[in-house]
Design a protein around this motif. Structure first.
Motif, PDB file in Angstrom:
ATOM      1  N   GLY A  65     -22.605  10.590   6.321  1.00  0.00           N
ATOM      2  CA  GLY A  65     -21.605  10.775   5.271  1.00  0.00           C
ATOM      3  C   GLY A  65     -20.923   9.906   5.262  1.00  0.00           C
ATOM      4  N   SER A  66     -19.151   9.277   3.943  1.00  0.00           N
ATOM      5  CA  SER A  66     -18.973   8.436   4.184  1.00  0.00           C
ATOM      6  C   SER A  66     -17.510   8.772   4.384  1.00  0.00           C
ATOM      7  N   LEU A  67     -17.103   8.059   4.992  1.00  0.00           N
ATOM      8  CA  LEU A  67     -15.570   8.289   6.094  1.00  0.00           C
ATOM      9  C   LEU A  67     -14.239   8.043   4.682  1.00  0.00           C
ATOM     10  N   ARG A  68     -14.889   7.596   3.381  1.00  0.00           N
ATOM     11  CA  ARG A  68     -13.216   7.095   2.813  1.00  0.00           C
ATOM     12  C   ARG A  68     -13.886   7.990   1.712  1.00  0.00           C
ATOM     13  N   GLU A  69     -13.255   8.363   0.260  1.00  0.00           N
ATOM     14  CA  GLU A  69     -13.226   9.491  -0.807  1.00  0.00           C
ATOM     15  C   GLU A  69     -12.739   7.920  -2.305  1.00  0.00           C
ATOM     16  N   GLY A  70     -13.001   7.892  -3.209  1.00  0.00           N
ATOM     17  CA  GLY A  70     -12.921   6.982  -3.812  1.00  0.00           C
ATOM     18  C   GLY A  70     -13.012   5.595  -4.243  1.00  0.00           C
ATOM     19  N   ARG A  71     -12.853   4.984  -4.736  1.00  0.00           N
ATOM     20  CA  ARG A  71     -13.410   3.046  -4.748  1.00  0.00           C
ATOM     21  C   ARG A  71     -11.676   3.007  -4.817  1.00  0.00           C
ATOM     22  N   TYR A  72     -11.311   1.482  -3.793  1.00  0.00           N
ATOM     23  CA  TYR A  72     -10.448   1.284  -3.109  1.00  0.00           C
ATOM     24  C   TYR A  72      -9.295   0.745  -4.350  1.00  0.00           C
ATOM     25  N   LYS A  73      -8.576   0.823  -3.836  1.00  0.00           N
ATOM     26  CA  LYS A  73      -7.388   0.563  -4.917  1.00  0.00           C
ATOM     27  C   LYS A  73      -6.616  -1.035  -4.242  1.00  0.00           C
ATOM     28  N   ILE A  74      -6.339  -1.439  -5.461  1.00  0.00           N
ATOM     29  CA  ILE A  74      -6.349  -3.066  -5.234  1.00  0.00           C
ATOM     30  C   ILE A  74      -4.779  -3.226  -6.726  1.00  0.00           C
ATOM     31  N   SER A  75      -4.510  -3.786  -6.398  1.00  0.00           N
ATOM     32  CA  SER A  75      -2.784  -4.826  -6.790  1.00  0.00           C
ATOM     33  C   SER A  75      -2.153  -6.258  -6.597  1.00  0.00           C
ATOM     34  N   PRO A  76      -3.086  -7.052  -8.316  1.00  0.00           N
ATOM     35  CA  PRO A  76      -2.290  -8.077  -7.843  1.00  0.00           C
ATOM     36  C   PRO A  76      -0.741  -8.741  -7.446  1.00  0.00           C
ATOM     37  N   ILE A  77      -0.188  -8.969  -6.958  1.00  0.00           N
ATOM     38  CA  ILE A  77       1.050  -9.384  -5.623  1.00  0.00           C
ATOM     39  C   ILE A  77       2.027 -11.155  -7.038  1.00  0.00           C
ATOM     40  N   ASP A  78       2.955 -11.017  -7.526  1.00  0.00           N
ATOM     41  CA  ASP A  78       3.579 -11.840  -7.006  1.00  0.00           C
ATOM     42  C   ASP A  78       3.860 -12.686  -6.260  1.00  0.00           C
ATOM     43  N   THR A  79       3.414 -13.603  -5.572  1.00  0.00           N
ATOM     44  CA  THR A  79       3.683 -14.047  -4.117  1.00  0.00           C
ATOM     45  C   THR A  79       5.368 -14.209  -3.456  1.00  0.00           C
ATOM     46  N   ASP A  80       5.713 -15.233  -4.477  1.00  0.00           N
ATOM     47  CA  ASP A  80       7.579 -16.124  -4.362  1.00  0.00           C
ATOM     48  C   ASP A  80       7.921 -14.350  -4.114  1.00  0.00           C
ATOM     49  N   ALA A  81       7.504 -13.454  -5.098  1.00  0.00           N
ATOM     50  CA  ALA A  81       9.091 -12.367  -4.638  1.00  0.00           C
ATOM     51  C   ALA A  81       8.207 -11.304  -4.094  1.00  0.00           C
ATOM     52  N   TYR A  82       7.548 -10.657  -3.869  1.00  0.00           N
ATOM     53  CA  TYR A  82       6.524  -9.619  -3.324  1.00  0.00           C
ATOM     54  C   TYR A  82       5.472  -9.594  -2.506  1.00  0.00           C
ATOM     55  N   LEU A  83       5.351 -10.831  -2.054  1.00  0.00           N
ATOM     56  CA  LEU A  83       4.108 -10.677  -1.043  1.00  0.00           C
ATOM     57  C   LEU A  83       4.719 -10.810   0.726  1.00  0.00           C
ATOM     58  N   LEU A  84       6.005 -11.010   1.143  1.00  0.00           N
ATOM     59  CA  LEU A  84       6.117 -10.653   2.405  1.00  0.00           C
ATOM     60  C   LEU A  84       6.725  -8.980   2.179  1.00  0.00           C
ATOM     61  N   ALA A  85       7.173  -8.262   0.872  1.00  0.00           N
ATOM     62  CA  ALA A  85       7.424  -6.856   0.998  1.00  0.00           C
ATOM     63  C   ALA A  85       5.894  -6.728   1.233  1.00  0.00           C
ATOM     64  N   CYS A  86       5.049  -6.918   0.887  1.00  0.00           N
ATOM     65  CA  CYS A  86       3.277  -6.479   0.802  1.00  0.00           C
ATOM     66  C   CYS A  86       3.196  -6.405   2.003  1.00  0.00           C
ATOM     67  N   CYS A  87       3.881  -7.183   3.118  1.00  0.00           N
ATOM     68  CA  CYS A  87       3.200  -7.261   3.992  1.00  0.00           C
ATOM     69  C   CYS A  87       4.017  -6.493   5.219  1.00  0.00           C
ATOM     70  N   ARG A  88       5.313  -6.754   4.809  1.00  0.00           N
ATOM     71  CA  ARG A  88       6.003  -5.320   5.200  1.00  0.00           C
ATOM     72  C   ARG A  88       5.354  -3.642   5.576  1.00  0.00           C
ATOM     73  N   TYR A  89       5.381  -3.922   4.083  1.00  0.00           N
ATOM     74  CA  TYR A  89       4.965  -2.734   3.374  1.00  0.00           C
ATOM     75  C   TYR A  89       2.956  -2.505   4.370  1.00  0.00           C
ATOM     76  N   VAL A  90       2.655  -2.688   4.485  1.00  0.00           N
ATOM     77  CA  VAL A  90       1.692  -2.757   4.920  1.00  0.00           C
ATOM     78  C   VAL A  90       1.389  -2.184   6.352  1.00  0.00           C
ATOM     79  N   GLU A  91       2.333  -3.666   7.506  1.00  0.00           N
ATOM     80  CA  GLU A  91       2.694  -3.358   8.077  1.00  0.00           C
ATOM     81  C   GLU A  91       3.427  -2.228   9.051  1.00  0.00           C
ATOM     82  N   LEU A  92       3.798  -1.976   8.528  1.00  0.00           N
ATOM     83  CA  LEU A  92       4.501  -0.667   8.771  1.00  0.00           C
ATOM     84  C   LEU A  92       4.408   0.533   8.212  1.00  0.00           C
TER      85      LEU A  92
END
Length: 198
Positions: A65-92
């Motif tokens: 059977g499948s491990l993950r339910e539903g489709r993956y989620k995606i969000s394009p990023i304003d790299t200058d303003a939010y890229l590092l914040a997204c990295c922090r969000y992921v790593e925390l």
């Protein structure tokens, strides 16, 4: 989880993606990637990740059977303003999930490699990380402080909302730029005419 890591390493080259941040959780994966002009690159990578991880876990646990339910989620990023914040969000993520007390204690994320605790040959370095300081050691210290800051809840909330609704992680300027480029409204807007003021 090493299977997922190997898949990312293998297919990031095939699809010409840059991987700026990742976190392999027990039942899902978080990635911050820079895609090329191929619109199918990220969907194909995610399909391959899902298939390989499912085969690995099913074999390990003698299940199907499948491990993950539903489709993956995606969000394009304003790299200058939010890229590092997204990295922090992921790593925390492991810290927020109560799995570890500090991000460097979780071996299945990019944080350890980013701050020099371990080595990840295929992890890419975003321009916003390079711009943090002059020397590499100073960049590491600046990024550590950035990740450890306690006033990140507003950007985390914005990122979480954007991911869960598959919307842009960015401000009005990015929204306008994307809408002008593709000719489609991408921001969530209320339907119908605005209410008149009395």
């Amino acid at each position: 989880m090493s299977t997922t890591s190997q898949t990312i390493q293998e297919w990031k080259q095939v699809y010409e993606l840059e991987v700026f941040s990742y976190c392999l959780m027990t039942n899902h994966v978080h990635l911050v990637v820079q895609a090329n002009d191929n619109p199918t690159a990220i969907p194909q990578l995610m399909r391959r990740l899902a298939r390989r991880q499912t085969r690995f876990v099913n074999s390990l646990e003698k299940r199907s059977g499948s491990l993950r339910e539903g489709r993956y989620k995606i969000s394009p990023i304003d790299t200058d303003a939010y890229l590092l914040a997204c990295c922090r969000y992921v790593e925390l993520n492991p810290v927020k999930a109560g799995m570890v007390d500090k991000p460097e204690l979780y071996e299945w994320s990019s944080y350890c490699a980013r701050v020099g605790v371990s080595h990840c040959q295929w992890l890419d370095e975003p321009d916003t990380f390079r711009a943090l300081a002059g020397s590499h050691q100073m960049k590491i210290e600046a990024y550590r402080k950035f990740v450890e800051q306690e006033d990140a809840s507003s950007s985390d909330e914005l990122i979480c909302t954007a991911i869960n609704s598959n919307k842009l992680t960015g401000g009005n300027k990015l929204v306008d730029e994307i809408e002008n480029r593709i000719g489609i409204r991408v921001e969530t807007r209320k339907r119908g005419r605005p209410a008149s003021k009395k």
